[in-house]
Design a protein around this motif. Sequence first.
Motif, PDB file in Angstrom:
ATOM      1  N   ILE A  26     -19.406  -2.102   0.560  1.00 16.63           N
ATOM      2  CA  ILE A  26     -19.883  -2.078  -0.829  1.00 16.63           C
ATOM      3  C   ILE A  26     -21.411  -2.005  -0.786  1.00 16.63           C
ATOM      4  O   ILE A  26     -22.109  -3.014  -0.798  1.00 16.63           O
ATOM      5  CB  ILE A  26     -19.418  -3.324  -1.618  1.00 16.63           C
ATOM      6  CG1 ILE A  26     -17.902  -3.467  -1.531  1.00 16.63           C
ATOM      7  CG2 ILE A  26     -19.863  -3.214  -3.075  1.00 16.63           C
ATOM      8  CD1 ILE A  26     -17.119  -2.335  -2.128  1.00 16.63           C
ATOM      9  N   ASP A  28     -24.802   1.305  -0.943  1.00 10.54           N
ATOM     10  CA  ASP A  28     -25.429   2.367  -1.733  1.00 10.54           C
ATOM     11  C   ASP A  28     -24.435   3.457  -2.117  1.00 10.54           C
ATOM     12  O   ASP A  28     -24.507   4.003  -3.222  1.00 10.54           O
ATOM     13  CB  ASP A  28     -26.598   2.979  -0.952  1.00 10.54           C
ATOM     14  CG  ASP A  28     -27.753   2.004  -0.775  1.00 10.54           C
ATOM     15  OD1 ASP A  28     -27.810   1.023  -1.546  1.00 10.54           O
ATOM     16  OD2 ASP A  28     -28.586   2.218   0.130  1.00 10.54           O
ATOM     17  N   ASP A  29     -23.512   3.792  -1.209  1.00 12.10           N
ATOM     18  CA  ASP A  29     -22.532   4.825  -1.537  1.00 12.10           C
ATOM     19  C   ASP A  29     -21.622   4.381  -2.679  1.00 12.10           C
ATOM     20  O   ASP A  29     -21.262   5.190  -3.545  1.00 12.10           O
ATOM     21  CB  ASP A  29     -21.683   5.159  -0.304  1.00 12.10           C
ATOM     22  CG  ASP A  29     -22.393   6.112   0.650  1.00 12.10           C
ATOM     23  OD1 ASP A  29     -23.230   6.892   0.166  1.00 12.10           O
ATOM     24  OD2 ASP A  29     -22.117   6.068   1.854  1.00 12.10           O
ATOM     25  N   THR A  31     -22.435   2.283  -5.054  1.00 15.96           N
ATOM     26  CA  THR A  31     -23.266   2.351  -6.265  1.00 15.96           C
ATOM     27  C   THR A  31     -23.402   3.792  -6.760  1.00 15.96           C
ATOM     28  O   THR A  31     -23.277   4.068  -7.956  1.00 15.96           O
ATOM     29  CB  THR A  31     -24.669   1.780  -5.984  1.00 15.96           C
ATOM     30  OG1 THR A  31     -24.539   0.397  -5.614  1.00 15.96           O
ATOM     31  CG2 THR A  31     -25.560   1.885  -7.212  1.00 15.96           C
ATOM     32  N   LYS A  32     -23.621   4.712  -5.826  1.00 13.15           N
ATOM     33  CA  LYS A  32     -23.759   6.126  -6.199  1.00 13.15           C
ATOM     34  C   LYS A  32     -22.469   6.662  -6.808  1.00 13.15           C
ATOM     35  O   LYS A  32     -22.497   7.413  -7.794  1.00 13.15           O
ATOM     36  CB  LYS A  32     -24.156   6.952  -4.986  1.00 13.15           C
ATOM     37  CG  LYS A  32     -24.455   8.413  -5.325  1.00 13.15           C
ATOM     38  CD  LYS A  32     -24.909   9.186  -4.099  1.00 13.15           C
ATOM     39  CE  LYS A  32     -25.187  10.648  -4.459  1.00 13.15           C
ATOM     40  NZ  LYS A  32     -25.610  11.438  -3.265  1.00 13.15           N
ATOM     41  N   CYS A  34     -20.225   4.987  -8.462  1.00 12.92           N
ATOM     42  CA  CYS A  34     -20.134   4.437  -9.822  1.00 12.92           C
ATOM     43  C   CYS A  34     -21.053   5.186 -10.777  1.00 12.92           C
ATOM     44  O   CYS A  34     -20.661   5.524 -11.904  1.00 12.92           O
ATOM     45  CB  CYS A  34     -20.478   2.948  -9.820  1.00 12.92           C
ATOM     46  SG  CYS A  34     -19.259   1.894  -9.006  1.00 12.92           S
ATOM     47  N   GLU A  35     -22.272   5.460 -10.339  1.00 11.51           N
ATOM     48  CA  GLU A  35     -23.234   6.159 -11.188  1.00 11.51           C
ATOM     49  C   GLU A  35     -22.763   7.570 -11.523  1.00 11.51           C
ATOM     50  O   GLU A  35     -22.908   8.037 -12.660  1.00 11.51           O
ATOM     51  CB  GLU A  35     -24.595   6.207 -10.500  1.00 11.51           C
ATOM     52  CG  GLU A  35     -25.272   4.839 -10.407  1.00 11.51           C
ATOM     53  CD  GLU A  35     -26.543   4.857  -9.561  1.00 11.51           C
ATOM     54  OE1 GLU A  35     -27.322   3.885  -9.641  1.00 11.51           O
ATOM     55  OE2 GLU A  35     -26.751   5.843  -8.811  1.00 11.51           O
ATOM     56  N   ALA A 169     -15.771  -2.346 -11.534  1.00  8.65           N
ATOM     57  CA  ALA A 169     -17.222  -2.161 -11.608  1.00  8.65           C
ATOM     58  C   ALA A 169     -17.569  -1.219 -12.758  1.00  8.65           C
ATOM     59  O   ALA A 169     -18.538  -1.443 -13.496  1.00  8.65           O
ATOM     60  CB  ALA A 169     -17.750  -1.616 -10.287  1.00  8.65           C
ATOM     61  N   ALA A 173     -19.571  -2.002 -16.290  1.00  8.82           N
ATOM     62  CA  ALA A 173     -20.748  -1.194 -16.622  1.00  8.82           C
ATOM     63  C   ALA A 173     -20.621  -0.555 -17.999  1.00  8.82           C
ATOM     64  O   ALA A 173     -21.618  -0.393 -18.715  1.00  8.82           O
ATOM     65  CB  ALA A 173     -20.943  -0.107 -15.567  1.00  8.82           C
TER      66      ALA A 173
END
Length: 321
Positions: A26, A28-29, A31-32, A34-35, A169, A173
Amino acid sequence: MTKFKKSALQVLEIERQAIEQLTQYIGDDFTKACELIIACKGKVIVSGMGKSGHIGHKISATLASTGTPAFFMHPAEANHGDLGMLTEQDILLTISNSGETAELLALVPVVKRLGVTIIAMTANVNSTLGKYADVKLCVKVEKEACSLGLAPTSSTTATLVMGDALAVALLDARGFTSEDFAMSHPGGSLGKRLLLKLGDVMVKESALPLVSPRQTLSLVLLEISKKALGMAGVVDNTGKLLGIFTDGDLRRVLDDRIDVHQVQIKDIMTQNSITASSDMLAAQVLKLMQHHKINSLFVTDSDGKPVGAINMQLLLQAGII
């Protein structure tokens, strides 16, 4: 300990460790990913073969029910026409433990030509699928729970958990609420618990057990028995609720040897009783009643006048309990 029990406990331990190891992935990948999904104007198309496909069905369903439009596309069928489901506004979430699933790799050239973003959920981020993916979500486990080390077990569990982590997640958000969730679950008890308003299930008008302050307890008991809600509301001449008298109160006054034919209800009623408003969710009212350990209550308007009544039996009949 039987060999069956020993085997089962060993499986649980291996799969527990597999889930625990996911925390390292869990980053940066994640997070990316999810973004990208949050910014996606289309849908998340989930695809996988075999056991990965079964997990993919669950992940797509979880995404769809928690605010992220998604559906499952079988990769073999996609290679024979179903790829038309995919548009350039979508995201393709591929699931392959090895990252070398032939049916998924056959889709890559067309998907890349469409300009569709690929998220790969795989145990081998350096695989062919990982190479072509825009984002890689690693779901590598040390070993399968299968004693042969062959059947997908801990690997599918880890993939499912990663999918749940992604869905939740995104839910957080988006500020997804219980009301939003209910809109995706209108059928069954989930929809009822989350959408049904108190005004939809309460009794009202002539079904309300209402009495005047000077009525004797004996007459009040007749009203309670007739309306079968386990209580009566005491109202003044304007219709405002002054108090209530319940089955529980009856046991108390009988212990005090009160003359039911002489005592007036105003002298033994419970004042400042718990009430609710008709626009409250029925599930909220259930929680309120459980908190105060009461079986029934009146529903009042802004002037404090009874407009309805509810009890546990009505909530049970409505599927709230």
